[in-house]
Design a protein around this motif. Structure first.
Motif, mmCIF file in Angstrom:
data_model
loop_
_atom_site.group_PDB
_atom_site.id
_atom_site.type_symbol
_atom_site.label_atom_id
_atom_site.label_comp_id
_atom_site.label_asym_id
_atom_site.label_seq_id
_atom_site.Cartn_x
_atom_site.Cartn_y
_atom_site.Cartn_z
ATOM 1 N N ARG A 33 72.189 21.325 79.364
ATOM 2 C CA ARG A 33 71.230 21.220 78.253
ATOM 3 C C ARG A 33 70.883 22.610 77.734
ATOM 4 N NH1 ARG A 33 69.146 17.533 82.100
ATOM 5 N NH2 ARG A 33 69.066 15.361 81.407
ATOM 6 N N GLN A 34 70.236 22.624 76.569
ATOM 7 C CA GLN A 34 69.788 23.892 76.005
ATOM 8 C C GLN A 34 68.543 23.648 75.173
ATOM 9 O OE1 GLN A 34 72.132 25.940 72.866
ATOM 10 N NE2 GLN A 34 72.222 27.674 74.301
ATOM 11 N N CYS A 35 67.562 24.549 75.332
ATOM 12 C CA CYS A 35 66.317 24.433 74.577
ATOM 13 C C CYS A 35 66.574 24.852 73.126
ATOM 14 C CB CYS A 35 65.241 25.314 75.202
ATOM 15 S SG CYS A 35 63.637 25.199 74.377
ATOM 16 N N SER A 36 66.087 24.038 72.195
ATOM 17 C CA SER A 36 66.361 24.288 70.775
ATOM 18 C C SER A 36 65.693 25.551 70.266
ATOM 19 C CB SER A 36 65.907 23.091 69.936
ATOM 20 O OG SER A 36 64.515 22.862 70.116
ATOM 21 N N THR A 37 64.569 25.947 70.856
ATOM 22 C CA THR A 37 63.842 27.131 70.387
ATOM 23 C C THR A 37 64.008 28.335 71.305
ATOM 24 O OG1 THR A 37 61.853 26.314 71.504
ATOM 25 C CG2 THR A 37 62.098 25.762 69.177
ATOM 26 N N GLU A 38 64.606 28.127 72.484
ATOM 27 C CA GLU A 38 64.824 29.227 73.428
ATOM 28 C C GLU A 38 66.204 29.029 74.073
ATOM 29 O OE1 GLU A 38 62.554 31.521 77.126
ATOM 30 O OE2 GLU A 38 62.162 29.403 76.735
ATOM 31 N N PRO A 39 67.271 29.530 73.459
ATOM 32 C CA PRO A 39 68.640 29.278 73.929
ATOM 33 C C PRO A 39 68.902 29.692 75.369
ATOM 34 C CG PRO A 39 68.655 30.214 71.720
ATOM 35 C CD PRO A 39 67.242 30.293 72.199
ATOM 36 N N SER A 40 68.133 30.654 75.878
ATOM 37 C CA SER A 40 68.350 31.099 77.259
ATOM 38 C C SER A 40 67.844 30.084 78.284
ATOM 39 C CB SER A 40 67.659 32.443 77.498
ATOM 40 O OG SER A 40 66.257 32.329 77.282
ATOM 41 N N LEU A 79 58.570 23.814 80.020
ATOM 42 C CA LEU A 79 58.392 25.111 79.361
ATOM 43 C C LEU A 79 58.944 25.059 77.940
ATOM 44 C CD1 LEU A 79 57.488 28.102 79.855
ATOM 45 C CD2 LEU A 79 59.879 28.584 80.435
ATOM 46 N N CYS A 80 60.075 24.374 77.780
ATOM 47 C CA CYS A 80 60.703 24.260 76.455
ATOM 48 C C CYS A 80 59.846 23.412 75.518
ATOM 49 C CB CYS A 80 62.093 23.660 76.589
ATOM 50 S SG CYS A 80 62.905 23.280 75.011
ATOM 51 N N THR A 81 59.413 22.246 75.995
ATOM 52 C CA THR A 81 58.716 21.301 75.115
ATOM 53 C C THR A 81 57.254 21.664 74.902
ATOM 54 O OG1 THR A 81 58.307 19.880 77.039
ATOM 55 C CG2 THR A 81 60.261 19.416 75.713
ATOM 56 N N ASP A 82 56.569 22.114 75.960
ATOM 57 C CA ASP A 82 55.125 22.348 75.870
ATOM 58 C C ASP A 82 54.782 23.756 75.391
ATOM 59 O OD1 ASP A 82 54.921 19.803 76.867
ATOM 60 O OD2 ASP A 82 54.505 20.423 78.924
ATOM 61 N N THR A 83 55.515 24.752 75.922
ATOM 62 C CA THR A 83 55.176 26.144 75.597
ATOM 63 C C THR A 83 55.862 26.626 74.322
ATOM 64 O OG1 THR A 83 54.948 26.602 77.971
ATOM 65 C CG2 THR A 83 55.114 28.514 76.487
ATOM 66 N N HIS A 84 57.131 26.270 74.170
ATOM 67 C CA HIS A 84 57.893 26.779 73.026
ATOM 68 C C HIS A 84 58.117 25.739 71.936
ATOM 69 C CE1 HIS A 84 59.066 29.527 76.389
ATOM 70 N NE2 HIS A 84 58.915 30.437 75.431
ATOM 71 N N ASN A 85 57.488 24.564 72.090
ATOM 72 C CA ASN A 85 57.565 23.496 71.073
ATOM 73 C C ASN A 85 59.008 23.164 70.684
ATOM 74 O OD1 ASN A 85 54.714 23.254 70.826
ATOM 75 N ND2 ASN A 85 54.698 25.116 69.562
ATOM 76 N N GLY A 86 59.862 23.163 71.679
ATOM 77 C CA GLY A 86 61.267 22.878 71.416
ATOM 78 C C GLY A 86 61.700 21.531 71.966
ATOM 79 N N VAL A 87 62.986 21.275 71.894
ATOM 80 C CA VAL A 87 63.591 20.039 72.402
ATOM 81 C C VAL A 87 64.774 20.414 73.281
ATOM 82 C CG1 VAL A 87 64.756 17.882 71.790
ATOM 83 C CG2 VAL A 87 62.906 18.753 70.347
ATOM 84 N N CYS A 88 64.880 19.768 74.429
ATOM 85 C CA CYS A 88 66.020 20.002 75.315
ATOM 86 C C CYS A 88 67.194 19.149 74.845
ATOM 87 C CB CYS A 88 65.656 19.672 76.761
ATOM 88 S SG CYS A 88 64.628 20.924 77.555
ATOM 89 N N ASN A 89 68.092 19.776 74.118
ATOM 90 C CA ASN A 89 69.257 19.050 73.613
ATOM 91 C C ASN A 89 70.366 19.025 74.670
ATOM 92 O OD1 ASN A 89 68.198 18.582 70.978
ATOM 93 N ND2 ASN A 89 68.591 20.734 70.492
ATOM 94 N N MET A 90 70.922 17.848 74.892
ATOM 95 C CA MET A 90 71.992 17.710 75.876
ATOM 96 C C MET A 90 73.318 18.170 75.277
ATOM 97 S SD MET A 90 73.157 14.333 78.057
ATOM 98 C CE MET A 90 71.503 14.110 78.700
ATOM 99 N N GLN A 91 73.956 19.119 75.959
ATOM 100 C CA GLN A 91 75.259 19.612 75.527
ATOM 101 C C GLN A 91 76.383 18.774 76.132
ATOM 102 O OE1 GLN A 91 75.206 22.322 73.327
ATOM 103 N NE2 GLN A 91 72.993 21.976 73.464
#
Length: 509
Positions: A433-440, A451-463
């Motif tokens: 997977r990879q966070c949409s707003t934090e690629p690392s 951390l991805c969803t709550d802190t960086h308001n991103g989505v964990c996209n499944m690769q």
């Protein structure tokens, strides 16, 4: 044949000739056995329901793997079965010594679970307590496996000798009915969508049944039924049964098991049985959960078991004529490639499901196709099961038939449980997977996903879904096993019956 593979022949021990069954006088005993086996199936059904409920509560596949350990006790019961058979109070009754406290404990466990299960399952604000659920349901299944040992043994003296063949029928029908109630019926009546669509005029947010209510009802059913058996069902050797059954020694029982395990043929079959089902593990253990994750309502997955019931009764009868010869495992080997290929079919179904479901609605044609494929899968599964049972019956030393068959069946069951747990365990580590707003951020753990969803308001996209990687790996392992295992099985089937005989000491005899 019982689920442990023991063939009850209905032989009169005094003159060694077959007696015709006569149910007169055994009607109540058969009813008691049916109900005891039904009670045994309830926790087994519930253990199949819980993973489906957890799948919609943001539970990882590693946590599903942890919970899958609750299925193991029925594969391990051989280790304490000699104790259950040997330690008892003659005054209270050999079987009731274990049955009464075991079923009371099962009832109290269910009552305890009914009070706390909602908290342990979690909700929108609370995470599921997988560790507590696993410990309690594992303990519940240990008790159910112990009850199974007791009832299997009691059936042989509760029924008249000419009727002991009905013990396996009571076992199969009763346990299947209990599993159906605990899994299929509960999942349907717990689902608000199913109840609103088929059983209600006024829609509601909850199903007709709740898990706490279901547990509470069956907890009291266990307590009441156990009390009635303790008070009104007297235990004693029935006419036609001899007293030698009571002379069981724990040390000799375990020594007998060890003598069987030391046979060269058994050493080979141990390796075969513990590895044969690796190739099917992802298809059998993960596909159902993946379909729920993809949008198939969990109650529809459960309802797929309904048309399987008559098939599971008729298929063994049809297949048995092909496994009655000198090489029953030929059927096993012939069915295996098709079952392995079905793993790819299952992976394709999981991949296509999100594109088929629109607005949460499952098209009728898709569900019919799903049931049809499940029926085909059941044909190959039953073929392999019946073939293995026929082989076990063929090679088992008749002087120790019950112990021999139970050992082989325990190994076969364990060979299905550990790969299923491993398959669930490795889905998450093999998923990318990879966070949409934090690629690392690879979203590889729950904390990273939060951390991805709550802190960086991103989505964990499944690769890449680890389920597909496992599906390919299992196919490769399964094909490699088939190439190796075919030769080993041919060698085992060619060995004379003397290669499977157990050398008993005078003391064991």
């Amino acid at each position: 044949m019982t689920k442990d593979g023991r063939v009850e022949d209905g032989i009169n021990e005094s003159n060694h000739v077959y007696e015709h069954s006569d149910l007169r006088g055994d009607e109540k005993n058969i009813a008691i056995l049916l109900f005891l086996y039904l009670l045994q199936g309830i926790p087994l059904g519930l253990c199949g329901s819980i993973p489906m409920l957890l799948q919609n509560r943001d539970v990882s596949y590693r946590q599903q793997a942890e919970f899958s350990f609750v299925q193991w006790p029925f594969s391990l019961k051989l280790f304490w079965a000699p104790i259950v058979d040997s330690v008892f109070s003659g005054k209270f009754g050999r079987r009731k010594t274990w049955l009464i406290p075991t079923q009371y404990l099962m009832g109290f466990f269910m009552l305890l679970l009914s009070s706390h299960i909602d908290r342990w399952l979690g909700n929108e604000t609370r995470k599921p307590n997988i560790e507590m659920l696993t410990i309690l349901f594992f303990a519940l299944n240990v008790l159910a496996a112990t009850q199974d040992i007791v009832v299997d043994g009691w059936a042989l003296t509760m029924l008249k000798r000419c009727n002991v063949g009905y013990a396996s029928t009571c076992n199969s029908v009763g346990q299947t009915a209990g599993y159906f109630i605990g899994y299929v019926l509960f999942m349907a009546l717990e689902s608000a969508e199913f109840c609103n669509s088929y059983l209600r005029y006024t829609p509601s947010k909850e199903g007709i049944l709740t898990l706490p209510g279901f547990l509470y009802f069956w907890g009291w059913m266990f307590v009441i039924a156990t009390t009635l058996v303790a008070l009104f069902k007297h235990e004693g050797l029935e006419k036609g049964h001899k007293n030698e059954e009571l002379n069981t020694d724990i040390k000799h029982a375990y020594k007998l098991l060890w003598n069987i395990v030391k046979l060269p043929s058994i050493k080979t079959i141990i390796v075969l049985l513990l590895t044969a089902k690796i190739g099917f593990s992802v298809c059998d253990a993960v596909t159902g959960l993946k379909l729920v994750e993809a949008g198939i309502p969990k109650e529809k997955i459960a309802l797929m078991a309904v048309p399987m019931v008559p098939l599971q009764i008729l298929l063994p009868l049809a297949i048995s004529k092909y496994t009655a010869g000198p090489k029953p495992m030929d059927v096993y080997i012939k069915a295996m490639p098709y079952r392995l290929a079905f793993g790819l079919v299952a992976a394709f179904l999981v991949w296509v499901t999100p594109y088929v479901i629109t607005g949460g609605h499952v098209p009728a044609y898709y569900f019919v196709a799903l049931i049809a494929l499940y029926l085909v899968h059941q044909v190959f599964t039953s073929s392999m099961f019946v073939a293995s049972m026929a082989f076990f019956a063929k090679v088992s030393d008749p002087t120790v038939g019950g112990t021999y068959m139970t050992l082989l069946n325990t190994l076969a069951n364990l060979g299905g449980n550990w790969p299923a747990t491993a398959a669930l365990w490795f889905v998450d580590p093999l998923t990318f997977r990879q966070c949409s707003t934090e690629p690392s951020n690879d979203c590889s753990t729950i904390s990273k996903r939060e951390l991805c969803t709550d802190t960086h308001n991103g989505v964990c996209n499944m690769q890449l879904d680890g389920y597909y990687i496992e599906s390919v790996l299992c196919l490769i392992i399964g094909l490699a096993w088939l190439r190796w295992g075919r030769r080993k099985i041919e060698i085992l089937q060619a060995r004379p019956i003397s290669a499977w005989k157990v050398i008993l000491s005078k003391q064991n005899r």
